[in-house]
Scaffold this active site. Structure first.
Site, PDB file in Angstrom:
ATOM      1  N   ASP A  64      -4.363  -2.886  -7.750  1.00  0.00           N
ATOM      2  CA  ASP A  64      -3.995  -3.565  -6.514  1.00  0.00           C
ATOM      3  C   ASP A  64      -4.617  -4.971  -6.502  1.00  0.00           C
ATOM      4  O   ASP A  64      -5.642  -5.214  -7.150  1.00  0.00           O
ATOM      5  CB  ASP A  64      -4.511  -2.746  -5.323  1.00  0.00           C
ATOM      6  CG  ASP A  64      -3.920  -3.205  -4.003  1.00  0.00           C
ATOM      7  OD1 ASP A  64      -2.960  -4.000  -4.015  1.00  0.00           O
ATOM      8  OD2 ASP A  64      -4.423  -2.761  -2.952  1.00  0.00           O
ATOM      9  N   GLU A  65      -4.004  -5.885  -5.763  1.00  0.00           N
ATOM     10  CA  GLU A  65      -4.530  -7.252  -5.601  1.00  0.00           C
ATOM     11  C   GLU A  65      -4.831  -7.896  -6.948  1.00  0.00           C
ATOM     12  O   GLU A  65      -5.881  -8.511  -7.158  1.00  0.00           O
ATOM     13  CB  GLU A  65      -5.806  -7.233  -4.730  1.00  0.00           C
ATOM     14  CG  GLU A  65      -5.657  -6.540  -3.386  1.00  0.00           C
ATOM     15  CD  GLU A  65      -4.870  -7.370  -2.375  1.00  0.00           C
ATOM     16  OE1 GLU A  65      -4.299  -8.398  -2.770  1.00  0.00           O
ATOM     17  OE2 GLU A  65      -4.824  -6.980  -1.204  1.00  0.00           O
ATOM     18  N   GLN A 106      -1.399 -15.276  -2.426  1.00  0.00           N
ATOM     19  CA  GLN A 106      -2.602 -14.851  -1.724  1.00  0.00           C
ATOM     20  C   GLN A 106      -3.826 -14.834  -2.639  1.00  0.00           C
ATOM     21  O   GLN A 106      -4.804 -14.144  -2.373  1.00  0.00           O
ATOM     22  CB  GLN A 106      -2.397 -13.462  -1.104  1.00  0.00           C
ATOM     23  CG  GLN A 106      -1.328 -13.432  -0.029  1.00  0.00           C
ATOM     24  CD  GLN A 106      -1.256 -12.091   0.681  1.00  0.00           C
ATOM     25  OE1 GLN A 106      -2.146 -11.703   1.439  1.00  0.00           O
ATOM     26  NE2 GLN A 106      -0.183 -11.357   0.444  1.00  0.00           N
ATOM     27  N   THR A 130       0.842  -1.207   0.000  1.00  0.00           N
ATOM     28  CA  THR A 130       0.000   0.000   0.000  1.00  0.00           C
ATOM     29  C   THR A 130       0.867   1.243   0.000  1.00  0.00           C
ATOM     30  O   THR A 130       0.581   2.224  -0.702  1.00  0.00           O
ATOM     31  CB  THR A 130      -0.940  -0.004   1.220  1.00  0.00           C
ATOM     32  OG1 THR A 130      -1.735  -1.185   1.209  1.00  0.00           O
ATOM     33  CG2 THR A 130      -1.852   1.214   1.189  1.00  0.00           C
TER      34      THR A 130
END
Length: 725
Positions: A223-224, A254, A38
């Site tokens: 993101d992700e 993840q 982040t």
């Protein structure tokens, strides 16, 4: 070197700085758990603006939760000030909604569409099934919704779905799918999946819209990325195709949402999609102790579908991980509560720093009951959310129907609430009359005298028309917060909730007051926003977005909900075959790998203290399950402290028997076979001793083998070789 770079350089390690200062071209940031992704995303955005002269107007940052987006905005504002307000930072669904409200009319979609949440979408599907004479009790509308969602994730429309439907249930879905889409269109509504599905359709069909957005968003960050599905992949790929200034951040270890369409292949093949891509690995963990990190890395290294990276920590070694073996789920809940009380008493740990994680929501019941009996305050993330409560849904339905008179689901919710004598017969007559005049039922109410209805129903219909007219006036004349308050009163919702049980009525009234307060707060933060913007934002909330992390309570949530969060102390419960890994995952290696990643995510939520629990017997589906998870055998023995919790123990320090790994259990000839030791069997291979009983010639050893599961052996015949891994 510019002022910003000089300011942030000391706060970044070498790899983080490399990622932040790589401005142009495709960039893949493989960010391990707790590696500061982040911060990197935030600083990179600020670097583009302050050091590279990129206009905030030309930057798009996309993430998965409003919580993450808001955190990024707040951090960026502290670095570059008000300029961040011109930058698009949002979730995928919020971004898609924004695009469709601007350009949706090009595909026959009005700009004032309503977004249906899961409950509304299922309600509409149920109506469609009734219309088609398909029994909703025989075929679950929620299951139908899952199949349609999966189709939309793959960009498969109703016609294509019908052409390939082979199984009986697929053919049922194929019959419902086009009807459902038509009813959405008639209601000027979209479900969550439509937001992405229709946006990709728009960009594919309208090259002028695509070019406009490509020129606007010249720098894209995602993101992700490991959690993106096919529609999200297509959306990002199309937007980045012209300038190729795309930075994706993620961790293949993840990726835990395959069951809802996420494709780990998106991150694994990013370098193929964007040739010349630069790859930066963030491998230093700033969250967990070395012990916790070693355990997590050892577990996930058993997966094959992953990019290589080696996480490390310069932090403290930390305490051993406590592995709690309990008799059953009640004993497990008691052991968790004991340990929580011990943490609070001896470590002075705040309750807000403690999380209890589980694979399925059903596991929370025993834990909840025990925490209540112990007077330990807790909150559940993923329970009935505030905006799903009946009185709130009723109030929002009135607001939605004024903003979108075609919204059939909101109309059906408010037509006879509070009661106006408009039952199913009257409702059918109203909808038939509206259809005959090519109007929505609400539009009909504003122009009809109701003479097609019988007297009592006609009176109720005219009352409803009066309410609608009053709400239209209030919306026109009042600011959003006062309009919401007026709507709750005009509609009769406030008066209705005050009937019945006094305590429940007071609670429901407080919820209505909280809704008004939420709108007021939103208006303060967004002075020019209309009520429709507020309605859209709350519809797109996730479980985590509505979680109050500042409350001094223990947090209970699923492992999936915990992703992206961290706590000083974490409990992962139910480490048994059939729970983790889940029974639905046992037949396929790829599903087992996702379950292993889920365990890895759970482990890496913990900063300082990690507790792993399993029950030797757990009552599920009227049968007892008692096989420990295969993942336990993948934990390094030296990171563990094995604790056997006695049933209904009061405190772990008094009522739990513990054996440290690699220490002698007794002075007999088998003392080398201590609980926690790693051993190798000539047939079954490596495993870890998880329990033992008896002594000398009667010593029984329980071993959790890595490949064949749990075996109980008589020590003198076991032929076990002790290994130090």
């Amino acid at each position: 070197m510019g002022d910003l770079l000089e300011k942030i350089r000391p706060q970044l390690n070498e790899q983080q700085l490399d990622a932040v200062t790589t401005a142009d071209g495709p960039l893949l940031i493989l960010a391990g758990a707790g590696s500061g992704k982040t911060r990197v995303l935030t600083y990179r955005s600020a670097y583009l603006i302050a050091e590279c002269g990129v206009s905030p107007f030309n930057i798009l940052a996309v993430t998965f939760t409003n919580k993450a987006a808001n955190e990024m905005r707040t951090r960026m504002e502290s670095l570059v000030g008000a300029a961040v307000r011109d930058m698009q930072v949002s979730t995928f669904h919020s971004f898609a909604a924004r695009v469709l409200r601007r350009f949706g009319d090009k595909t026959g979609l009005g700009r004032d569409f309503t977004i249906y949440d899961e409950e509304d979408a299922v309600a509409l599907l149920k109506q469609c099934m009734v219309d088609l004479n398909i029994n909703p009790k025989a075929h679950s509308p929620r299951k139908v919704k899952e199949y349609i969602s999966s189709a939309k994730d793959k960009m498969i429309g109703p016609d294509a779905y019908k052409a390939t439907a082979a199984s009986f249930f697929n053919k049922i879905v194929a019959e419902i799918y086009p009807r459902y889409q038509q009813r959405l269109q008639d209601s000027s509504a979209l479900d969550f999946d439509d937001l992405l599905y229709r946006t990709v359709q728009l960009l594919t069909a309208c090259t002028d819209v695509l070019e406009s957005l490509q020129n606007k968003y010249r720098y894209i960050m995602v993101d992700e990325y490991q959690d993106t599905n096919h529609t999200q992949y297509l959306l990002v790929s199309k937007l980045a195709a012209r300038y190729k200034n795309i930075c994706v951040v993620g961790d293949d270890d993840q990726s835990i949402y395959g069951w809802r369409g996420a494709d780990i292949g998106n991150i694994l093949k990013f370098e193929d999609d964007f040739p010349g891509c630069k790859v930066v690995r963030l491998e230093q963990n700033y969250r967990s102790t070395q012990t916790i990190l070693r355990a997590a890395s050892n577990v996930v290294s058993n997966n094959c579908s992953r990019k290589s990276k080696t996480l490390f920590s310069k932090g403290e070694l930390g305490d051993k991980i406590i592995l709690l073996s309990t008799d059953d789920d009640a004993s497990e809940a008691g052991a968790v509560a004991d340990s929580i009380e011990d943490l609070i008493r001896t470590e002075k740990a705040p309750r807000s720093g403690i999380a209890v994680l589980y694979r399925t929501n059903a596991q929370s019941r025993a834990i909840e009951e025990t925490l209540k009996k112990r007077f330990i305050p807790y909150t559940i993330v993923g329970g009935i959310r505030f905006y799903q409560r009946k009185e709130i849904k009723d109030s929002l339905a009135y607001l939605k129907i004024i903003s979108n008179p075609k919204d059939i689901i909101s109309f059906r919710r408010i037509v006879n609430y509070p009661s106006r004598g408009l039952g199913n017969v009257a409702l059918a007559a109203i909808e038939a009359e509206a259809a005959s005049k090519n109007l929505s039922p609400v539009e009909l109410a504003l122009v009809s005298n109701g003479d097609f209805l019988r007297s009592q129903a006609r009176t109720g219909f005219l009352q409803l028309a009066g309410v609608v007219r009053s709400l239209i006036t209030a919306k026109r004349d009042l600011p959003p917060d006062r309009y919401v308050e007026a709507a709750i009163n005009i509609s009769g919702v406030r008066a209705e909730v005050m009937t019945g049980d006094a305590i429940e009525s007071e609670s429901r009234k407080e919820n209505l007051d909280e809704l008004i307060a939420a709108v007021k707060e939103y208006c303060q933060q967004n002075p020019t926003a209309a009520i429709e913007a507020f309605l859209e934002e709350i519809t797109l909330y996730t479980d985590v977005d509505s979680w109050d992390e500042s409350a001094d309570v223990v947090t209970l949530m699923t492992l999936h909900s915990a992703k992206g969060l961290e706590f000083p102390a974490v409990f992962i419960t139910g480490l048994e075959e059939g729970l983790l890994p889940h029974s639905r995952s046992l037949d396929k290696d790829r599903d087992i790998e996702e379950e292993r990643r889920l365990f890895y995510v759970g482990i890496t939520r913990a900063r300082n203290h990690l507790f792993l629990t399993y029950a030797r017997s757990r009552r599920r589906f009227a049968s007892a399950v008692s096989n420990e998870s295969r993942f336990l055998a993948e934990l390094p023995a030296e990171t563990l402290r094995f604790v056997s919790a006695q049933k209904h123990a009061s405190y772990p320090t008094q009522n739990m028997s513990a054996s440290l790994p690699n220490t002698a259990v007794s002075a007999d000839r088998y003392r080398h076979l201590a609980v926690g030791r790693w051993v190798v069997h000539p047939t079954w291979g490596p495993g870890r001793i998880i329990a033992r009983q008896g002594a000398d010639e009667s010593t029984m050893i329980d071993v959790m083998f890595q490949y064949v599961g749990r075996k109980k052996l008589l020590a003198k015949y076991a032929d076990l070789e002790v290994k130090d891994y």
